[in-house]
Design an enzyme around this catalytic site. Structure first.
Site, short mmCIF file in Angstrom:
data_model
loop_
_atom_site.label_atom_id
_atom_site.label_comp_id
_atom_site.label_asym_id
_atom_site.label_seq_id
_atom_site.Cartn_x
_atom_site.Cartn_y
_atom_site.Cartn_z
NE ARG A 1 -7.60 -8.49 0.35
CZ ARG A 1 -7.15 -7.78 -0.68
NH1 ARG A 1 -6.13 -6.97 -0.54
NH2 ARG A 1 -7.73 -7.88 -1.86
CE LYS B 1 -4.39 -1.81 1.02
NZ LYS B 1 -5.39 -2.17 2.00
N1 HH2 Z 1 -7.36 -3.86 0.42
C1 HH2 Z 1 -7.64 -3.93 -0.90
C2 HH2 Z 1 -8.72 -4.69 -1.37
N2 HH2 Z 1 -9.49 -5.38 -0.50
N3 HH2 Z 1 -10.00 -6.04 1.69
C3 HH2 Z 1 -9.74 -5.99 3.01
N4 HH2 Z 1 -10.50 -6.70 3.87
N5 HH2 Z 1 -8.71 -5.25 3.51
C4 HH2 Z 1 -7.89 -4.52 2.70
O1 HH2 Z 1 -6.97 -3.83 3.22
C5 HH2 Z 1 -8.14 -4.55 1.30
C6 HH2 Z 1 -9.23 -5.34 0.82
C7 HH2 Z 1 -6.78 -3.22 -1.88
O2 HH2 Z 1 -5.77 -4.07 -2.36
P1 HH2 Z 1 -5.82 -4.87 -3.74
O3 HH2 Z 1 -6.88 -5.92 -3.73
O4 HH2 Z 1 -4.47 -5.37 -4.04
O5 HH2 Z 1 -6.14 -3.75 -4.81
P2 HH2 Z 1 -7.41 -3.38 -5.67
O6 HH2 Z 1 -8.53 -3.02 -4.75
O7 HH2 Z 1 -6.90 -2.21 -6.47
O8 HH2 Z 1 -7.77 -4.56 -6.53
#
Ligand code: HH2
Length: 277
Positions: free
Chosen positions: A258, A224
């Site tokens: 995660r 992040k």
């Molecule tokens: N962060 C992201 C997406 N989903 N869910 C939870 N529970 N907690 C988090 O911190 C969280 C999440 C963002 O990361 P990522 O899935 O890699 O990115 P994107 O939303 O751009 O697909």
């Protein structure tokens, strides 16, 4: 020392007596840490199975990015992206979570055997709560200030820990009143979702206070932007920072991390536990 929490995920029951690792597989062309092309089914399946071989306890499948610049995705498009992968992983005995805010996607994912719904909007969409309440799956309730498109413009809190805690507790009360057992609920402060670096760091210091609510905490620090600001590293160069943040979160009471980099996280947690436990 408090006894370990347990988490019910459909037919599974996890005793959270060690940190659990959730591997992230985004089937999107625009996730903040992914490539710019929609990965195909075979690529995504291979990635998920490699994560399981590397020690992931579960796979979190996302079909819509939550980054501020992400394009909205229709129900049909999101289902086409995630469902084949859910089915293929469930058929191989993998514990599957689906990262979605859409009730229709939640329902189809649960019907296909997903055992956790990971909702960055904490089941606030109309119809999301009944879909989950009718099932036996686990649910991760995440805090976000504002909506993805504008959440990072100028987030403001009086006391970020107090406000995140109050929000999560309010959502827990709504879920439990709707019949969702407490053993099915996981909480997440939502690092980077409507939060500055200072807010994220304050929340890390306050993590034990959130853990004291008595629900397992899931944290998503992986790659992040706060880690980029702390290290000066680009998104594809934040592995060490992500691993360090995961360990710090576990030290402060997180039960599930995660992550995009499963192998390195699992190794780090194994060594850290052997030496620090
Ligand atoms: N962060 C992201 C997406 N989903 N869910 C939870 N529970 N907690 C988090 O911190 C969280 C999440 C963002 O990361 P990522 O899935 O890699 O990115 P994107 O939303 O751009 O697909």
């Amino acid at each position: 020392m408090l006894p370990p929490l347990s988490l019910m995920l459909g037919p599974y029951c996890w005793l959270l007596d060690r940190p659990y690792v959730m591997g992230v597989v985004n089937v999107t062309p625009d996730s903040f840490s992914g490539g710019s092309k929609l990965p195909d089914f075979e690529q995504s399946l291979k990635k998920a199975l490699t994560m399981i071989d590397d020690g992931a306890d579960m796979i979190d499948i996302g079909g819509e990015s939550s980054r501020p610049s992400a394009l909205p995705v229709s129900n049909d498009e999101e289902l086409q992206r995630v469902l084949p992968l859910v089915e293929a992983l469930v058929a191989r005995g993998v514990v599957v979570s689906v990262d979605t805010v859409k009730p229709a996607v939640m329902k189809a994912a649960i019907d296909a055997g997903a055992v956790m719904i990971n909702d960055v909007q904490a089941l606030q969409a109309p119809e999301a709560l009944p879909v989950v309440a009718r099932s036996q799956v686990a649910v991760c309730l995440m805090h976000m200030q504002g909506a993805p498109r504008t959440m990072q413009d100028a987030p403001v809190y009086g006391d970020v820990v107090v406000e995140v805690k109050a929000f999560l507790l309010a959502r827990v009360n709504v879920l439990e009143a709707a019949g969702v057992a407490r053993e099915r609920i996981v909480l997440d402060p939502g690092f980077g979702f409507g939060k500055t670096v200072a807010h994220n760091l304050a929340l890390m210091r306050g993590l034990p206070e959130l853990a004291a609510l008595g629900y397992p905490l899931l944290v998503g620090w992986s790659r992040k932007s706060t880690l980029g600001l702390l290290t000066g590293r680009a998104v594809d160069d934040r592995l060490a920072a992500s691993v360090a943040a995961g360990l710090a979160a576990v030290a402060r009471g997180a039960s599930i991390v995660r992550v995009h980099d499963v192998r390195e996280t699992v190794d780090a947690l194994r060594v850290w536990r052997a030496m620090m436990a």
